[in-house]
Design a protein around this motif. Sequence first.
Motif, short mmCIF file in Angstrom:
data_model
loop_
_atom_site.label_atom_id
_atom_site.label_comp_id
_atom_site.label_asym_id
_atom_site.label_seq_id
_atom_site.Cartn_x
_atom_site.Cartn_y
_atom_site.Cartn_z
N PHE A 118 0.66 -1.18 0.11
CA PHE A 118 -0.08 -0.18 -0.02
C PHE A 118 0.87 1.22 0.05
N ALA A 119 1.95 1.22 0.51
CA ALA A 119 2.82 2.20 0.56
C ALA A 119 3.35 2.72 -0.70
N GLY A 177 -0.27 2.82 -3.17
CA GLY A 177 -1.32 3.66 -2.73
C GLY A 177 -1.90 4.58 -3.65
N GLU A 178 -0.92 5.44 -4.16
CA GLU A 178 -1.55 6.49 -4.84
C GLU A 178 -2.31 5.93 -6.35
N LEU A 211 -5.70 5.02 -5.54
CA LEU A 211 -6.32 6.21 -5.48
C LEU A 211 -6.82 6.84 -6.60
N LEU A 242 -9.04 11.70 0.86
CA LEU A 242 -8.26 10.68 1.64
C LEU A 242 -7.89 10.97 2.82
N SER A 251 -4.60 2.46 6.31
CA SER A 251 -5.37 3.67 5.89
C SER A 251 -4.05 4.92 6.20
N ILE A 264 -1.35 4.70 3.42
CA ILE A 264 -2.06 5.30 2.31
C ILE A 264 -2.08 6.88 2.43
N THR A 280 2.07 8.16 2.94
CA THR A 280 2.89 8.00 1.66
C THR A 280 2.32 8.72 0.66
N THR A 281 1.19 8.78 0.22
CA THR A 281 0.43 9.40 -0.76
C THR A 281 0.64 11.11 -0.50
N TRP A 318 8.54 10.35 1.55
CA TRP A 318 8.14 9.18 1.43
C TRP A 318 9.14 8.21 2.17
#
Length: 218
Positions: free
Chosen positions: A56-57, A60-61, A64, A74, A131, A134, A137-138, A147
């Motif tokens: 997800f790191a 994640g973007e 999305l 988010l 959650s 994401i 990192t996003t 990051w």
Amino acid sequence: MPIDTFLLALTTFFATIGPADLLVVYAALTQKNTPAERRAMALRGTIIAGVILAFFAVFGEVLLKLFGITLPALRIAGGILLLLISIDMVFARHSGGTGTTPEEETEAQGRQDISVFPLATPLLAGPGAISAVILLTTGAGGFSLEWFVVVLALLAILALCYAAMRVAIPIQRLLGITGLAVVSRVVGVLLAALSVQFLIDGIKASGLVGALLDAATR
């Protein structure tokens, strides 16, 4: 290294992964296992959780964008979820946001190997932790210095969780339920403040306040 970013991520991950809750549940579920079995399950569970959260790191973007979710949305959603988790922590209420539900604990009692379930997920890589990964990192931007700082903070908390599981039973005897509850409450207060900041930032970035003011002045 952006120290403020590191401390923000460290506090958020500490609260959402919940080493204190993890310690109690892990000690209860492995009290009949040998030290070697506990060590092996702790290592496997931490590695599996690290892989899940790393996914997800990194992606994640992309996820999305795939679902058409904006960063302000988010931040608002993540802020609400983290706020609910913090309220549970402060009032010592059991929720599935940072740990297992009673039904999951009952199912886990009959398992000899808990490294995947419920250790890796949902104890380590639960809804709150995913959650938070994401969200942080996003917000930091893909593969930027911030990051990597967020990922470093995540690895530090996972390492802390592994170390805590290695000595889970002695720590539980030393601190007791009350001592662990105090730690959880203090972190819950910090998480509440962070979650409100996420909400404020999300609302500001969304332009919702400006749109409402324009509509009110017309």
